[in-house]
Design an enzyme around this catalytic site. Structure first.
Site, PDB file in Angstrom:
ATOM      1  CE1 TYR A   9      47.964  34.246  17.150  1.00  0.00           C
ATOM      2  CE2 TYR A   9      49.540  35.197  15.612  1.00  0.00           C
ATOM      3  CZ  TYR A   9      49.161  34.892  16.894  1.00  0.00           C
ATOM      4  OH  TYR A   9      49.988  35.235  17.957  1.00  0.00           O
TER       5      TYR A   9
ATOM      6  NE  ARG B 163      40.317  38.816  24.441  1.00  0.00           N
ATOM      7  CZ  ARG B 163      39.096  38.390  24.162  1.00  0.00           C
ATOM      8  NH1 ARG B 163      38.357  37.830  25.132  1.00  0.00           N
ATOM      9  NH2 ARG B 163      38.596  38.490  22.937  1.00  0.00           N
TER      10      ARG B 163
HETATM   11  P1  NAP Z   1      55.200  42.471  17.136  1.00  0.00           P
HETATM   12  O1  NAP Z   1      55.369  43.568  18.119  1.00  0.00           O
HETATM   13  O2  NAP Z   1      54.246  42.632  16.005  1.00  0.00           O
HETATM   14  O3  NAP Z   1      56.653  42.120  16.536  1.00  0.00           O
HETATM   15  C1  NAP Z   1      56.736  41.169  15.511  1.00  0.00           C
HETATM   16  C2  NAP Z   1      58.205  40.911  15.267  1.00  0.00           C
HETATM   17  O4  NAP Z   1      58.340  39.935  14.227  1.00  0.00           O
HETATM   18  C3  NAP Z   1      58.945  42.175  14.808  1.00  0.00           C
HETATM   19  O5  NAP Z   1      60.247  42.168  15.322  1.00  0.00           O
HETATM   20  C4  NAP Z   1      58.952  42.001  13.298  1.00  0.00           C
HETATM   21  O6  NAP Z   1      60.036  42.657  12.653  1.00  0.00           O
HETATM   22  C5  NAP Z   1      59.133  40.499  13.196  1.00  0.00           C
HETATM   23  N1  NAP Z   1      58.665  40.002  11.908  1.00  0.00           N
HETATM   24  C6  NAP Z   1      57.411  40.050  11.405  1.00  0.00           C
HETATM   25  N2  NAP Z   1      57.385  39.499  10.184  1.00  0.00           N
HETATM   26  C7  NAP Z   1      58.674  39.105   9.907  1.00  0.00           C
HETATM   27  C8  NAP Z   1      59.299  38.482   8.794  1.00  0.00           C
HETATM   28  N3  NAP Z   1      58.609  38.157   7.699  1.00  0.00           N
HETATM   29  N4  NAP Z   1      60.626  38.228   8.863  1.00  0.00           N
HETATM   30  C9  NAP Z   1      61.331  38.565   9.968  1.00  0.00           C
HETATM   31  N5  NAP Z   1      60.800  39.143  11.068  1.00  0.00           N
HETATM   32  C10 NAP Z   1      59.482  39.412  11.016  1.00  0.00           C
HETATM   33  O7  NAP Z   1      54.800  41.108  17.850  1.00  0.00           O
HETATM   34  P2  NAP Z   1      54.829  40.724  19.408  1.00  0.00           P
HETATM   35  O8  NAP Z   1      53.558  41.189  20.015  1.00  0.00           O
HETATM   36  O9  NAP Z   1      56.143  41.128  19.985  1.00  0.00           O
HETATM   37  O10 NAP Z   1      54.747  39.107  19.322  1.00  0.00           O
HETATM   38  C11 NAP Z   1      55.906  38.348  19.495  1.00  0.00           C
HETATM   39  C12 NAP Z   1      55.467  36.887  19.517  1.00  0.00           C
HETATM   40  O11 NAP Z   1      54.542  36.689  20.592  1.00  0.00           O
HETATM   41  C13 NAP Z   1      54.739  36.466  18.243  1.00  0.00           C
HETATM   42  O12 NAP Z   1      55.143  35.153  17.883  1.00  0.00           O
HETATM   43  C14 NAP Z   1      53.268  36.484  18.651  1.00  0.00           C
HETATM   44  O13 NAP Z   1      52.521  35.558  17.868  1.00  0.00           O
HETATM   45  C15 NAP Z   1      53.351  36.081  20.092  1.00  0.00           C
HETATM   46  N6  NAP Z   1      52.211  36.521  20.920  1.00  0.00           N
HETATM   47  C16 NAP Z   1      51.900  37.854  21.003  1.00  0.00           C
HETATM   48  C17 NAP Z   1      50.804  38.246  21.789  1.00  0.00           C
HETATM   49  C18 NAP Z   1      50.388  39.703  21.932  1.00  0.00           C
HETATM   50  O14 NAP Z   1      49.356  39.981  22.574  1.00  0.00           O
HETATM   51  N7  NAP Z   1      51.145  40.649  21.407  1.00  0.00           N
HETATM   52  C19 NAP Z   1      50.047  37.293  22.471  1.00  0.00           C
HETATM   53  C20 NAP Z   1      50.413  35.954  22.372  1.00  0.00           C
HETATM   54  C21 NAP Z   1      51.501  35.585  21.590  1.00  0.00           C
HETATM   55  P3  NAP Z   1      59.879  44.209  12.165  1.00  0.00           P
HETATM   56  O15 NAP Z   1      59.966  45.043  13.395  1.00  0.00           O
HETATM   57  O16 NAP Z   1      61.024  44.420  11.229  1.00  0.00           O
HETATM   58  O17 NAP Z   1      58.531  44.303  11.484  1.00  0.00           O
HETATM   59  O1  GFB Z   2      43.433  42.448  21.634  1.00  0.00           O
HETATM   60  P1  GFB Z   2      42.274  42.189  20.764  1.00  0.00           P
HETATM   61  O2  GFB Z   2      42.167  42.974  19.486  1.00  0.00           O
HETATM   62  O3  GFB Z   2      42.232  40.683  20.318  1.00  0.00           O
HETATM   63  O4  GFB Z   2      40.946  42.441  21.656  1.00  0.00           O
HETATM   64  P2  GFB Z   2      41.652  39.372  21.003  1.00  0.00           P
HETATM   65  C1  GFB Z   2      39.694  42.480  21.026  1.00  0.00           C
HETATM   66  C2  GFB Z   2      38.613  42.783  22.051  1.00  0.00           C
HETATM   67  O5  GFB Z   2      38.757  44.126  22.546  1.00  0.00           O
HETATM   68  C3  GFB Z   2      37.242  42.723  21.391  1.00  0.00           C
HETATM   69  C4  GFB Z   2      37.626  44.927  22.116  1.00  0.00           C
HETATM   70  O6  GFB Z   2      36.278  42.395  22.352  1.00  0.00           O
HETATM   71  C5  GFB Z   2      37.069  44.155  20.921  1.00  0.00           C
HETATM   72  O7  GFB Z   2      35.686  44.496  20.716  1.00  0.00           O
HETATM   73  N1  GFB Z   2      38.091  46.276  21.782  1.00  0.00           N
HETATM   74  C6  GFB Z   2      37.586  47.420  22.288  1.00  0.00           C
HETATM   75  C7  GFB Z   2      39.105  46.583  20.950  1.00  0.00           C
HETATM   76  N2  GFB Z   2      38.218  48.490  21.781  1.00  0.00           N
HETATM   77  C8  GFB Z   2      39.193  47.992  20.944  1.00  0.00           C
HETATM   78  C9  GFB Z   2      40.204  48.598  20.154  1.00  0.00           C
HETATM   79  O8  GFB Z   2      40.351  49.828  20.099  1.00  0.00           O
HETATM   80  N3  GFB Z   2      41.038  47.758  19.468  1.00  0.00           N
HETATM   81  C10 GFB Z   2      40.913  46.402  19.507  1.00  0.00           C
HETATM   82  N4  GFB Z   2      41.786  45.644  18.821  1.00  0.00           N
HETATM   83  N5  GFB Z   2      39.938  45.783  20.240  1.00  0.00           N
HETATM   84  C11 GFB Z   2      43.548  38.380  19.544  1.00  0.00           C
HETATM   85  C12 GFB Z   2      43.747  37.429  18.391  1.00  0.00           C
HETATM   86  O9  GFB Z   2      42.239  38.255  20.028  1.00  0.00           O
HETATM   87  O10 GFB Z   2      44.403  38.050  20.633  1.00  0.00           O
HETATM   88  C13 GFB Z   2      45.163  37.474  17.921  1.00  0.00           C
HETATM   89  O11 GFB Z   2      42.859  37.778  17.331  1.00  0.00           O
HETATM   90  C14 GFB Z   2      46.145  37.441  19.063  1.00  0.00           C
HETATM   91  O12 GFB Z   2      45.381  36.406  17.034  1.00  0.00           O
HETATM   92  C15 GFB Z   2      45.736  38.272  20.261  1.00  0.00           C
HETATM   93  O13 GFB Z   2      46.380  36.144  19.471  1.00  0.00           O
HETATM   94  C16 GFB Z   2      46.601  37.983  21.467  1.00  0.00           C
HETATM   95  O14 GFB Z   2      42.200  39.207  22.360  1.00  0.00           O
HETATM   96  O15 GFB Z   2      40.179  39.352  20.829  1.00  0.00           O
END
Ligand code: NAP
Ligand code: GFB
Length: 322
Positions: free
Chosen positions: A144, A216
């Site tokens: 990723y 975080r």
């Molecule tokens: P999300 O809730 O998983 O939503 C993903 C979106 O992308 C959905 O609308 C999904 O459509 C669409 N999608 C996935 N695969 C697709 C494909 N093949 N073609 C067209 N659409 C597709 O993600 P999010 O958390 O909102 O993240 C949005 C952006 O922020 C991403 O670029 C992610 O990398 C970035 N980001 C997220 C986080 C976080 O903590 N969540 C942190 C940093 C950056 P469907 O609903 O139809 O599946």
């Molecule tokens: O949000 P998270 O899954 O991703 O957080 P990262 C992981 C941390 O939360 C680890 C603890 O320290 C886990 O041990 N944790 C505790 C849990 N309970 C839970 C649980 O129920 N679910 C999950 N998921 N974690 C991600 C990246 O890293 O950050 C992705 O891998 C993305 O690519 C995302 O960019 C924003 O913050 O560790």
């Protein structure tokens, strides 16, 4: 090309996800959309962006002048650890297709999304925007991370070769309504909210994965949406900008779990399963660049945002992604 002077037709890829729904909320509920703006929020049902023909057809159909590119294969630590190849390939295809189609259809501006988890794992702190490519990312999500880093490479190449001013934002961990609450695949906060909800209902203990020691910075999806709208309209650099709460707002996973327990009024036992991975210990990012541009922006207090997210989850349990 843009329509009448200043008019914008903004296409939001990934509009059905956590961040996309937050943008929709801000546009609808907070008077976010401006008179000269038309907004099109999409999901994968409108086009599978991994497919170049479907991507081209989407741009042909909507002819956007601006794109907020959110669509991606997204997941928490454990999904990333299981599927690094899929995260690499799917996101590389999506990003190359969207950016090339934007160029081919003469889109004026694209705002794409990186993430603070893509920075080098061995680094000095706080991390800033200049450090993206200074070393390998954390092993847990290298697929990723490298795919996301290539967006920055794309943007710089479209600028040097064609003068395109396509840019990107670097959000920290995002949470809020419409998140992916799936316990195995989602991020920590939606996972803990879902698990606490079940533990409370069934009278069992809450299993927090890992030691609870990692740290975080969490940004509320509605705050991120407000900032992305500002980036679309006012930010003109090609270089990325970190969108995060300050270093001083960083919390431990334990503190995050305690906030969820408090918001859901869970009275049961909280157990830390240290057989599960901790992932990256910290990825402390600086939001100094953002604060220089927007010195008066205020983030929603963490506990208030957690409470709103928990209330949303409880009220929408039957339809929430889980
Ligand atoms: P999300 O809730 O998983 O939503 C993903 C979106 O992308 C959905 O609308 C999904 O459509 C669409 N999608 C996935 N695969 C697709 C494909 N093949 N073609 C067209 N659409 C597709 O993600 P999010 O958390 O909102 O993240 C949005 C952006 O922020 C991403 O670029 C992610 O990398 C970035 N980001 C997220 C986080 C976080 O903590 N969540 C942190 C940093 C950056 P469907 O609903 O139809 O599946
Ligand atoms: O949000 P998270 O899954 O991703 O957080 P990262 C992981 C941390 O939360 C680890 C603890 O320290 C886990 O041990 N944790 C505790 C849990 N309970 C839970 C649980 O129920 N679910 C999950 N998921 N974690 C991600 C990246 O890293 O950050 C992705 O891998 C993305 O690519 C995302 O960019 C924003 O913050 O560790």
């Amino acid at each position: 090309m843009a329509g009448k002077t200043g008019s914008m037709r903004v296409m939001v890829t990934g509009g059905s996800g956590l961040v996309g729904k937050a943008i929709e909320h801000v546009l609808k509920e907070e008077g976010g959309a401006r008179e000269e703006e038309e907004w099109i929020c999409l999901s994968s049902k409108d086009a599978n962006l991994i497919d170049v023909a479907e991507t081209t057809a989407l741009f042909q159909k909507h002819r956007p002048t601006h794109v907020i590119h959110l669509a991606a294969m997204v997941g928490g630590l454990f999904k990333n650890m299981r599927q690094n190849l899929d995260f690499w390939r799917n996101n590389m295809y999506i990003n190359d297709n969207v950016l090339q189609a934007a160029h081919d259809f003469d889109v004026v501006k694209v705002v794409s999304c990186l993430s603070t988890c893509i920075f080098p794992d061995k680094t000095t702190y706080p991390i800033n925007e200049t450090m993206i490519h200074n070393g390998p990312p954390h092993e847990s999500n290298f697929g990723y991370a490298y795919a996301k880093r290539m967006i920055d490479v794309h943007n710089r190449a479209y600028f040097t070769q064609y003068g395109r001013r396509y840019t990107s934002v670097i959000p920290t961990n995002v949470f809020g309504p419409h998140d992916n609450f799936n316990i195995e695949d989602g991020h920590v906060l939606p996972g803990l909210i879902h698990k606490t909800y079940i533990a409370k209902k069934e009278g069992t203990s809450l299993q927090v994965w890992g030691s609870g020691r990692p740290r975080r910075q969490f940004i509320y999806s509605l705050d991120l949406a407000r900032l992305i709208l500002w980036v679309l309209r006012e930010y003109n650099e090609v270089d990325p900008i970190i969108l995060s709460v300050g270093e001083e707002d960083e919390v431990s996973i334990k503190e995050a779990a305690d906030a969820v327990v408090e918001a859901l009024e869970f009275k049961g036992e909280v157990v830390y399963d240290t057989s599960k991975a901790d992932g990256q210990f910290k990825k402390t990012a600086s939001n100094a660049k953002l604060c220089k541009y927007l010195p008066d922006f205020t983030f929603t207090p963490f506990h208030k945002a957690i409470k709103e997210t928990c209330d949303w989850f409880v009220a929408n349990y039957n339809t929430a992604r889980k």
